[in-house]
Design a protein around this motif. Structure first.
Motif, PDB file in Angstrom:
ATOM      1  N   ILE A   8     -95.796  45.491 -65.641  1.00  0.00           N
ATOM      2  CA  ILE A   8     -95.254  45.747 -64.712  1.00  0.00           C
ATOM      3  C   ILE A   8     -95.706  44.801 -63.615  1.00  0.00           C
ATOM      4  CG2 ILE A   8     -94.892  47.419 -62.599  1.00  0.00           C
ATOM      5  CD1 ILE A   8     -94.871  50.068 -64.623  1.00  0.00           C
ATOM      6  N   SER A   9     -97.169  44.555 -63.701  1.00  0.00           N
ATOM      7  CA  SER A   9     -97.782  43.729 -62.587  1.00  0.00           C
ATOM      8  C   SER A   9     -97.207  42.158 -62.948  1.00  0.00           C
ATOM      9  CB  SER A   9     -99.288  43.795 -62.813  1.00  0.00           C
ATOM     10  OG  SER A   9     -99.824  43.470 -63.884  1.00  0.00           O
ATOM     11  N   ALA A  10     -97.275  41.942 -64.357  1.00  0.00           N
ATOM     12  CA  ALA A  10     -96.576  40.742 -64.588  1.00  0.00           C
ATOM     13  C   ALA A  10     -95.246  40.256 -64.138  1.00  0.00           C
ATOM     14  CB  ALA A  10     -96.624  40.350 -66.243  1.00  0.00           C
ATOM     15  N   ARG A  11     -94.194  41.463 -64.038  1.00  0.00           N
ATOM     16  CA  ARG A  11     -92.957  41.515 -63.688  1.00  0.00           C
ATOM     17  C   ARG A  11     -92.778  41.334 -62.440  1.00  0.00           C
ATOM     18  NH1 ARG A  11     -89.178  45.096 -67.988  1.00  0.00           N
ATOM     19  NH2 ARG A  11     -89.835  43.725 -70.045  1.00  0.00           N
ATOM     20  N   LEU A  12     -93.735  41.671 -61.647  1.00  0.00           N
ATOM     21  CA  LEU A  12     -93.884  42.013 -60.400  1.00  0.00           C
ATOM     22  C   LEU A  12     -94.378  40.484 -59.736  1.00  0.00           C
ATOM     23  CD1 LEU A  12     -95.390  45.282 -59.372  1.00  0.00           C
ATOM     24  CD2 LEU A  12     -92.977  44.425 -58.951  1.00  0.00           C
ATOM     25  N   GLY A  13     -94.785  39.421 -60.596  1.00  0.00           N
ATOM     26  CA  GLY A  13     -95.004  38.176 -60.304  1.00  0.00           C
ATOM     27  C   GLY A  13     -96.559  37.719 -59.810  1.00  0.00           C
ATOM     28  N   PHE A  14     -97.331  38.793 -60.093  1.00  0.00           N
ATOM     29  CA  PHE A  14     -98.719  38.505 -59.954  1.00  0.00           C
ATOM     30  C   PHE A  14     -99.596  37.391 -60.925  1.00  0.00           C
ATOM     31  CE2 PHE A  14     -98.414  42.910 -58.526  1.00  0.00           C
ATOM     32  CZ  PHE A  14     -99.205  42.470 -57.053  1.00  0.00           C
ATOM     33  N   ALA A  15    -100.510  36.538 -60.325  1.00  0.00           N
ATOM     34  CA  ALA A  15    -101.129  35.706 -61.163  1.00  0.00           C
ATOM     35  C   ALA A  15    -102.150  36.449 -62.170  1.00  0.00           C
ATOM     36  CB  ALA A  15    -102.009  34.839 -60.178  1.00  0.00           C
ATOM     37  N   ARG A  16    -102.425  35.708 -63.213  1.00  0.00           N
ATOM     38  CA  ARG A  16    -103.324  36.364 -64.208  1.00  0.00           C
ATOM     39  C   ARG A  16    -104.302  37.075 -63.661  1.00  0.00           C
ATOM     40  NH1 ARG A  16    -107.792  35.272 -67.344  1.00  0.00           N
ATOM     41  NH2 ARG A  16    -107.456  35.763 -69.647  1.00  0.00           N
ATOM     42  N   ALA A  17    -105.205  36.444 -62.896  1.00  0.00           N
ATOM     43  CA  ALA A  17    -106.294  37.159 -62.056  1.00  0.00           C
ATOM     44  C   ALA A  17    -106.000  38.280 -61.798  1.00  0.00           C
ATOM     45  CB  ALA A  17    -106.948  36.097 -61.344  1.00  0.00           C
ATOM     46  N   ASP A  18    -104.792  38.504 -60.960  1.00  0.00           N
ATOM     47  CA  ASP A  18    -104.614  39.761 -60.240  1.00  0.00           C
ATOM     48  C   ASP A  18    -103.899  40.755 -61.359  1.00  0.00           C
ATOM     49  OD1 ASP A  18    -105.310  38.905 -57.847  1.00  0.00           O
ATOM     50  OD2 ASP A  18    -102.992  38.142 -57.258  1.00  0.00           O
ATOM     51  N   VAL A  19    -103.350  40.215 -62.358  1.00  0.00           N
ATOM     52  CA  VAL A  19    -102.802  41.066 -63.432  1.00  0.00           C
ATOM     53  C   VAL A  19    -103.800  41.902 -64.021  1.00  0.00           C
ATOM     54  CG1 VAL A  19    -101.900  41.325 -65.651  1.00  0.00           C
ATOM     55  CG2 VAL A  19    -100.658  39.808 -63.847  1.00  0.00           C
ATOM     56  N   ILE A  20    -104.974  41.112 -64.107  1.00  0.00           N
ATOM     57  CA  ILE A  20    -106.284  41.573 -65.034  1.00  0.00           C
ATOM     58  C   ILE A  20    -106.731  42.626 -63.965  1.00  0.00           C
ATOM     59  CG2 ILE A  20    -108.710  41.203 -65.720  1.00  0.00           C
ATOM     60  CD1 ILE A  20    -107.639  38.494 -66.524  1.00  0.00           C
ATOM     61  N   ALA A  21    -106.956  42.454 -62.973  1.00  0.00           N
ATOM     62  CA  ALA A  21    -107.388  43.594 -61.753  1.00  0.00           C
ATOM     63  C   ALA A  21    -106.565  44.652 -61.856  1.00  0.00           C
ATOM     64  CB  ALA A  21    -107.579  42.594 -60.441  1.00  0.00           C
ATOM     65  N   ILE A  22    -105.268  44.671 -61.758  1.00  0.00           N
ATOM     66  CA  ILE A  22    -104.450  45.605 -61.879  1.00  0.00           C
ATOM     67  C   ILE A  22    -104.561  46.524 -63.019  1.00  0.00           C
ATOM     68  CG2 ILE A  22    -102.125  46.379 -61.674  1.00  0.00           C
ATOM     69  CD1 ILE A  22    -101.460  44.027 -60.002  1.00  0.00           C
ATOM     70  N   GLU A  23    -104.566  45.679 -64.251  1.00  0.00           N
ATOM     71  CA  GLU A  23    -104.621  46.454 -65.446  1.00  0.00           C
ATOM     72  C   GLU A  23    -106.201  47.209 -65.626  1.00  0.00           C
ATOM     73  OE1 GLU A  23    -103.944  45.081 -70.119  1.00  0.00           O
ATOM     74  OE2 GLU A  23    -104.308  43.659 -68.757  1.00  0.00           O
ATOM     75  N   PHE A  24    -107.173  46.888 -65.257  1.00  0.00           N
ATOM     76  CA  PHE A  24    -108.479  47.496 -65.148  1.00  0.00           C
ATOM     77  C   PHE A  24    -108.621  48.482 -64.299  1.00  0.00           C
ATOM     78  CE2 PHE A  24    -109.570  43.648 -68.097  1.00  0.00           C
ATOM     79  CZ  PHE A  24    -109.894  44.263 -69.202  1.00  0.00           C
ATOM     80  N   CYS A  25    -108.247  48.239 -62.949  1.00  0.00           N
ATOM     81  CA  CYS A  25    -108.325  49.078 -61.668  1.00  0.00           C
ATOM     82  C   CYS A  25    -107.178  50.215 -61.976  1.00  0.00           C
ATOM     83  CB  CYS A  25    -108.319  48.366 -60.693  1.00  0.00           C
ATOM     84  SG  CYS A  25    -109.701  47.452 -60.161  1.00  0.00           S
ATOM     85  N   GLY A  26    -106.017  49.743 -62.483  1.00  0.00           N
ATOM     86  CA  GLY A  26    -105.010  50.816 -62.399  1.00  0.00           C
ATOM     87  C   GLY A  26    -104.886  51.921 -63.512  1.00  0.00           C
ATOM     88  N   SER A  27    -105.562  51.326 -64.592  1.00  0.00           N
ATOM     89  CA  SER A  27    -105.488  52.048 -65.941  1.00  0.00           C
ATOM     90  C   SER A  27    -106.651  53.055 -66.126  1.00  0.00           C
ATOM     91  CB  SER A  27    -105.373  51.342 -66.824  1.00  0.00           C
ATOM     92  OG  SER A  27    -106.841  50.427 -67.235  1.00  0.00           O
ATOM     93  N   LYS A  28    -107.742  53.104 -65.095  1.00  0.00           N
ATOM     94  CA  LYS A  28    -108.887  53.768 -65.234  1.00  0.00           C
ATOM     95  C   LYS A  28    -109.133  55.108 -64.562  1.00  0.00           C
ATOM     96  CE  LYS A  28    -112.381  50.982 -66.178  1.00  0.00           C
ATOM     97  NZ  LYS A  28    -111.434  49.778 -66.060  1.00  0.00           N
ATOM     98  N   LYS A  29    -109.912  56.065 -64.890  1.00  0.00           N
ATOM     99  CA  LYS A  29    -110.052  57.176 -63.956  1.00  0.00           C
ATOM    100  C   LYS A  29    -111.557  57.616 -63.948  1.00  0.00           C
ATOM    101  CE  LYS A  29    -105.732  58.401 -63.140  1.00  0.00           C
ATOM    102  NZ  LYS A  29    -105.483  58.592 -61.495  1.00  0.00           N
ATOM    103  N   SER A  30    -112.065  57.815 -62.654  1.00  0.00           N
ATOM    104  CA  SER A  30    -113.296  57.996 -62.368  1.00  0.00           C
ATOM    105  C   SER A  30    -114.122  59.209 -62.759  1.00  0.00           C
ATOM    106  CB  SER A  30    -113.708  57.363 -60.974  1.00  0.00           C
ATOM    107  OG  SER A  30    -115.133  57.993 -60.777  1.00  0.00           O
ATOM    108  N   LEU A  31    -115.139  59.105 -63.738  1.00  0.00           N
ATOM    109  CA  LEU A  31    -116.025  60.546 -64.385  1.00  0.00           C
ATOM    110  C   LEU A  31    -116.814  60.715 -62.963  1.00  0.00           C
ATOM    111  CD1 LEU A  31    -116.429  62.516 -66.527  1.00  0.00           C
ATOM    112  CD2 LEU A  31    -118.256  61.176 -67.076  1.00  0.00           C
ATOM    113  N   ALA A  32    -117.451  59.590 -62.490  1.00  0.00           N
ATOM    114  CA  ALA A  32    -118.369  59.848 -61.270  1.00  0.00           C
ATOM    115  C   ALA A  32    -117.908  60.378 -59.997  1.00  0.00           C
ATOM    116  CB  ALA A  32    -119.058  58.330 -60.777  1.00  0.00           C
ATOM    117  N   THR A  33    -116.519  60.107 -59.838  1.00  0.00           N
ATOM    118  CA  THR A  33    -116.049  60.947 -58.771  1.00  0.00           C
ATOM    119  C   THR A  33    -115.276  62.267 -59.014  1.00  0.00           C
ATOM    120  OG1 THR A  33    -115.575  58.632 -57.623  1.00  0.00           O
ATOM    121  CG2 THR A  33    -114.383  60.466 -56.972  1.00  0.00           C
ATOM    122  N   GLY A  34    -114.536  62.206 -60.182  1.00  0.00           N
ATOM    123  CA  GLY A  34    -113.851  63.364 -60.770  1.00  0.00           C
ATOM    124  C   GLY A  34    -114.631  64.640 -60.950  1.00  0.00           C
TER     125      GLY A  34
END
Length: 325
Positions: free
Chosen positions: A249-275
């Protein structure tokens, strides 16, 4: 055999060792408290190094990248909860409490420390990841209880501790800003292998601390073997699916590679420390079921770290090859 061992990513080795040590010798009592403090110090130092490594211009660009932040928040608090709701038919095969635990894990914020660390290892937009992941946790203080009330029927009695804002500021944002202010004197240290050592070490510390808490609390002994196997397989499938979905999705939205990586790792994870702290407050009136409700999140947390560590290392090697060529 030795050749294969040499090819293993050091981060994966550290995580596996942390799990094994937690099973054999979990942190207890005073040592657990001291280790928890040491983990927080390590995380704070890591964000200090991140601040010192980034130029002020890069940091400001990270704050201004509103499209990136909104995309990550949408994955965390809209798409993930939708997936959780669509998984309700699982109750035909697993206990209701177990499904509610799965639903709860889809409602918590993204991780901060590991999301940023993996983004850094993979060669992604670190400044954007710091801002987005921090914003996710701040927003989660309000959005997670609201989502629980709407989707899990938690009802009244939900209390939000304003101390979360203070802790996030002291642990993450303040060290980052301090690193920015002292960048002139410490940028060479931050640009060395020190940052990589600290980010991998701090992830291993988080894994050991979290897994130790589960062992000491007896959470793992309350589950049947097949249920644990199911949760591990389910977590691996969900992590893989969300990593794929965020990237596509982020690639199709036109994000650069560095942003795609940030979206992939930040948008796919869930926090145990906060949860976990949120769960202890939200479900305080139903303490007997708390262990089952947090178990899916605990397993998911470990699985996402292992999969993302492998993926981040692969992206990092690809980035290094591109630099050489």
């Amino acid at each position: 055999m030795l050749v294969h061992l040499k090819k293993l990513d050091p981060l994966i080795v550290l995580i596996v060792l942390a799990v094994i040590i937690a099973v054999i010798a979990p942190a207890r009592g005073t040592f657990a408290e001291i280790f928890s403090i040491a983990t927080k110090v390590g995380i704070a130092f890591l964000f200090f190094l991140y601040g010192a490594r980034l130029s002020t211009r890069q940091a400001l660009d990270g704050v201004k990248n509103w499209k990136l932040h909104l995309t990550i928040l949408a994955f965390t608090f809209a798409l993930y909860p939708l997936v959780g709701v669509l998984l309700r038919p699982l109750t035909a095969f697993i206990p209701e409490d177990l499904y509610l635990g799965i639903l709860y894990l889809t409602l918590v914020p993204s991780t901060v420390q590991s999301s940023v660390a993996f983004t850094s290892i993979a060669g992604g937009n670190v400044a954007g990841a710091i801002v987005s992941a921090s914003a996710s946790n701040l927003a989660g203080v309000v959005l997670t209880p609201l989502l629980v009330m709407g989707l899990m029927g938690a009802g009244d009695g939900i209390h939000i501790d304003s101390g979360v804002f203070v802790e996030i500021s002291l642990l993450l944002l303040f060290p980052f800003i301090l690193g920015q202010l002292l960048r002139k004197w410490v940028k060479n240290i931050a640009a060395s292998k020190a940052t990589k050592i600290v980010d991998r070490g701090s992830i291993a510390m988080v894994v050991y601390s979290a897994f130790s808490a589960g062992v000491v609390g007896g959470v793992w002994s309350r589950m049947g073997v097949w249920e644990v196997i199911f949760l591990v397989a389910f977590a691996a499938a969900l992590v893989a699916f969300m990593l794929w979905l965020t990237r596509v999705i982020s690639a199709r939205l036109g994000f650069a590679r560095a942003d795609v990586i940030a979206i992939e790792f930040c948008g796919s994870k869930k926090s145990l420390a906060t949860g976990l702290p949120m769960a202890s407050v939200i479900f305080a009136a139903d303490g007997a079921q708390l262990g089952l409700l947090i178990l899916p999140l605990m397993i998911y947390h470990q699985v996402q770290l292992m999969i993302c560590s492998w993926l981040a290392a692969r992206y990092g090697r690809e980035a290094d090859r591109q630099k050489v060529s």
